[in-house]
Design an enzyme around this catalytic site. Sequence first.
Site, short mmCIF file in Angstrom:
data_model
loop_
_atom_site.label_atom_id
_atom_site.label_comp_id
_atom_site.label_asym_id
_atom_site.label_seq_id
_atom_site.Cartn_x
_atom_site.Cartn_y
_atom_site.Cartn_z
N ARG A 51 0.85 -1.19 0.00
CA ARG A 51 0.00 0.00 0.00
C ARG A 51 0.89 1.23 0.00
O ARG A 51 1.28 1.73 1.05
CB ARG A 51 -0.91 0.00 1.23
N ASP A 53 2.05 5.06 -0.16
CA ASP A 53 1.45 6.28 0.37
C ASP A 53 1.10 7.24 -0.76
O ASP A 53 1.55 7.09 -1.90
CB ASP A 53 2.44 6.98 1.32
N ARG A 197 10.22 6.52 4.33
CA ARG A 197 10.35 7.97 4.40
C ARG A 197 10.82 8.43 5.77
O ARG A 197 11.58 9.40 5.89
CB ARG A 197 9.02 8.63 4.03
#
Length: 249
Positions: A51, A53, A197
């Site tokens: 999934r 972002d 991230r």
Amino acid sequence: MMHRYFIVLMFDGSRYAGWQRQPDAQTVEECLEDALSLLLRRPTAVVGAGRTDAGVHAREMMAHFDTDAEVDLANLSYRLNRLLPYDIAVKGVREVPESMHARFSATRRTYRYYVHTGKNPFLQRYSLQLHTPIDFGRMNAAARHLLQTTDFAAFAKVHTDVKTTLCEVSKAEWIRADDDSWYFEITANRFLRNMVRAIVGTLLEVGRGKISEEYFTRIIQSHDRCQAGDSAPAHALFLEKVEYENLEI
């Protein structure tokens, strides 16, 4: 009789609120499901390998779907690409055993985060410009500690429904692409939401000299997202590859 198919696709995530379908936002999964449902003439759900972002891109995303409809594999990629928007492309479709699962059968995933040190208008959309001096050697020294880490709670988005924060990282390295460009490549069996991230953002703090390698290890050991640095912007992150045992894509 139901058959299972794997789709290999790539996309520019700039216009999308991530991979997973959402009620009030456009997503990659929604676009793919809508196109498949139209071609197969019945509602068709897809399951992605992960999934991503909002704003994150993929050079190789895997997804599977099940159907009892007749599928013309020779033309399906072509017809999907005619229907899908310009920033989503199907690279191929193949039938797989029903036991294969796009998400749970994946053994390794690789992400790259791109940065550049000089102003370059052709990199701005897909790479993060660094405006201050950065020490990539210090960042690589800190990144090596990720290979000895199993619990990545310090880099996980909080208040999610994830059952475990354990991951096996097999590669974590800053690699020089040219005089002004680098990328951080990280490979693991699985990733948590926002994990890459958050790691990149914290490593950049090491590279700027704001935190030490020793403090980076203490952040890992804290298991506390509040101790780590800010998440790096999404636009420079790419899902590069998804790997499976006994499956050549």
